[in-house]
Design a protein around this motif. Sequence first.
Motif, PDB file in Angstrom:
ATOM      1  N   VAL A   2     -15.475 -47.532 -24.447  1.00  0.00           N
ATOM      2  CA  VAL A   2     -16.180 -48.580 -23.714  1.00  0.00           C
ATOM      3  C   VAL A   2     -17.299 -47.957 -22.886  1.00  0.00           C
ATOM      4  O   VAL A   2     -17.095 -46.959 -22.189  1.00  0.00           O
ATOM      5  CB  VAL A   2     -15.209 -49.339 -22.792  1.00  0.00           C
ATOM      6  N   GLN A   3     -18.461 -48.565 -22.980  1.00  0.00           N
ATOM      7  CA  GLN A   3     -19.582 -48.124 -22.167  1.00  0.00           C
ATOM      8  C   GLN A   3     -20.294 -49.324 -21.566  1.00  0.00           C
ATOM      9  O   GLN A   3     -20.536 -50.312 -22.262  1.00  0.00           O
ATOM     10  CB  GLN A   3     -20.569 -47.298 -22.985  1.00  0.00           C
ATOM     11  N   LEU A   4     -20.618 -49.214 -20.287  1.00  0.00           N
ATOM     12  CA  LEU A   4     -21.482 -50.164 -19.602  1.00  0.00           C
ATOM     13  C   LEU A   4     -22.623 -49.345 -19.018  1.00  0.00           C
ATOM     14  O   LEU A   4     -22.374 -48.419 -18.228  1.00  0.00           O
ATOM     15  CB  LEU A   4     -20.744 -50.897 -18.485  1.00  0.00           C
ATOM     16  N   VAL A   5     -23.839 -49.659 -19.406  1.00  0.00           N
ATOM     17  CA  VAL A   5     -24.985 -48.864 -18.985  1.00  0.00           C
ATOM     18  C   VAL A   5     -25.984 -49.761 -18.284  1.00  0.00           C
ATOM     19  O   VAL A   5     -26.613 -50.625 -18.908  1.00  0.00           O
ATOM     20  CB  VAL A   5     -25.634 -48.163 -20.184  1.00  0.00           C
ATOM     21  N   GLU A   6     -26.135 -49.536 -16.984  1.00  0.00           N
ATOM     22  CA  GLU A   6     -27.087 -50.307 -16.196  1.00  0.00           C
ATOM     23  C   GLU A   6     -28.476 -49.676 -16.276  1.00  0.00           C
ATOM     24  O   GLU A   6     -28.611 -48.458 -16.429  1.00  0.00           O
ATOM     25  CB  GLU A   6     -26.676 -50.371 -14.723  1.00  0.00           C
ATOM     26  N   SER A   7     -29.476 -50.507 -16.128  1.00  0.00           N
ATOM     27  CA  SER A   7     -30.855 -50.046 -16.068  1.00  0.00           C
ATOM     28  C   SER A   7     -31.670 -51.062 -15.279  1.00  0.00           C
ATOM     29  O   SER A   7     -31.205 -52.170 -15.010  1.00  0.00           O
ATOM     30  CB  SER A   7     -31.439 -49.860 -17.470  1.00  0.00           C
ATOM     31  N   GLY A   8     -32.874 -50.648 -14.912  1.00  0.00           N
ATOM     32  CA  GLY A   8     -33.785 -51.569 -14.237  1.00  0.00           C
ATOM     33  C   GLY A   8     -33.916 -51.372 -12.746  1.00  0.00           C
ATOM     34  O   GLY A   8     -34.720 -52.040 -12.106  1.00  0.00           O
ATOM     35  N   GLY A   9     -33.136 -50.454 -12.195  1.00  0.00           N
ATOM     36  CA  GLY A   9     -33.269 -50.188 -10.778  1.00  0.00           C
ATOM     37  C   GLY A   9     -34.547 -49.435 -10.473  1.00  0.00           C
ATOM     38  O   GLY A   9     -35.267 -49.010 -11.370  1.00  0.00           O
ATOM     39  N   GLY A  10     -34.815 -49.278  -9.170  1.00  0.00           N
ATOM     40  CA  GLY A  10     -36.002 -48.556  -8.768  1.00  0.00           C
ATOM     41  C   GLY A  10     -36.377 -48.849  -7.348  1.00  0.00           C
ATOM     42  O   GLY A  10     -35.596 -49.422  -6.581  1.00  0.00           O
ATOM     43  N   LEU A  11     -37.596 -48.453  -7.010  1.00  0.00           N
ATOM     44  CA  LEU A  11     -38.140 -48.675  -5.673  1.00  0.00           C
ATOM     45  C   LEU A  11     -39.058 -49.890  -5.713  1.00  0.00           C
ATOM     46  O   LEU A  11     -39.956 -49.967  -6.579  1.00  0.00           O
ATOM     47  CB  LEU A  11     -38.920 -47.437  -5.225  1.00  0.00           C
ATOM     48  N   VAL A  12     -38.840 -50.801  -4.787  1.00  0.00           N
ATOM     49  CA  VAL A  12     -39.652 -52.011  -4.745  1.00  0.00           C
ATOM     50  C   VAL A  12     -39.926 -52.352  -3.284  1.00  0.00           C
ATOM     51  O   VAL A  12     -39.107 -52.057  -2.406  1.00  0.00           O
ATOM     52  CB  VAL A  12     -38.945 -53.174  -5.479  1.00  0.00           C
ATOM     53  N   GLN A  13     -41.065 -52.974  -3.036  1.00  0.00           N
ATOM     54  CA  GLN A  13     -41.406 -53.371  -1.681  1.00  0.00           C
ATOM     55  C   GLN A  13     -40.651 -54.638  -1.290  1.00  0.00           C
ATOM     56  O   GLN A  13     -40.272 -55.441  -2.162  1.00  0.00           O
ATOM     57  CB  GLN A  13     -42.901 -53.607  -1.562  1.00  0.00           C
ATOM     58  N   PRO A  14     -40.435 -54.839   0.000  1.00  0.00           N
ATOM     59  CA  PRO A  14     -39.815 -56.097   0.437  1.00  0.00           C
ATOM     60  C   PRO A  14     -40.584 -57.296  -0.097  1.00  0.00           C
ATOM     61  O   PRO A  14     -41.828 -57.302  -0.112  1.00  0.00           O
ATOM     62  CB  PRO A  14     -39.910 -56.006   1.960  1.00  0.00           C
ATOM     63  N   GLY A  15     -39.835 -58.276  -0.561  1.00  0.00           N
ATOM     64  CA  GLY A  15     -40.430 -59.452  -1.174  1.00  0.00           C
ATOM     65  C   GLY A  15     -40.617 -59.334  -2.665  1.00  0.00           C
ATOM     66  O   GLY A  15     -40.946 -60.332  -3.333  1.00  0.00           O
ATOM     67  N   GLY A  16     -40.426 -58.153  -3.195  1.00  0.00           N
ATOM     68  CA  GLY A  16     -40.617 -57.931  -4.620  1.00  0.00           C
ATOM     69  C   GLY A  16     -39.412 -58.336  -5.442  1.00  0.00           C
ATOM     70  O   GLY A  16     -38.423 -58.872  -4.933  1.00  0.00           O
ATOM     71  N   SER A  17     -39.521 -58.072  -6.740  1.00  0.00           N
ATOM     72  CA  SER A  17     -38.479 -58.465  -7.689  1.00  0.00           C
ATOM     73  C   SER A  17     -38.098 -57.299  -8.583  1.00  0.00           C
ATOM     74  O   SER A  17     -38.905 -56.402  -8.837  1.00  0.00           O
ATOM     75  CB  SER A  17     -38.980 -59.614  -8.571  1.00  0.00           C
ATOM     76  N   LEU A  18     -36.875 -57.339  -9.043  1.00  0.00           N
ATOM     77  CA  LEU A  18     -36.380 -56.419 -10.058  1.00  0.00           C
ATOM     78  C   LEU A  18     -35.426 -57.178 -10.967  1.00  0.00           C
ATOM     79  O   LEU A  18     -34.775 -58.137 -10.533  1.00  0.00           O
ATOM     80  CB  LEU A  18     -35.618 -55.240  -9.434  1.00  0.00           C
TER      81      LEU A  18
END
Length: 118
Positions: A2-18
Amino acid sequence: QVQLVESGGGLVQPGGSLRLSCATSGITFSNYNMGWYRQAPGNQRELVATISTGGHTNYADSAKGRFTGSRDNAKNSVYLQMNSLKPEDTAVYYCNAVHRVIESWNYWGQGTQVTVSS
């Protein structure tokens, strides 16, 4: 395996989206209720959102109105759209899968870092 692989994180400014993604393998994805959790330094891991096998969602109060969870059973993946991000959303975000019947079949991803800072 079983594998669960997250992605999409990072640095974002307040008010931004991810948009976080969690790709799974080794499970019959449609039989699993999915969840997103987060853990900030010095804090306990906390629930952010759940997405049931039927696609129903529930959110922590801190996430309501800003975050949207979804799943794509064809892609064996679950997502978390995060809008209007705040510095207090900074944490490692984890994907979780729990079988809809056998709750001991419970799996975690390795996490992805989200940092909200100007």
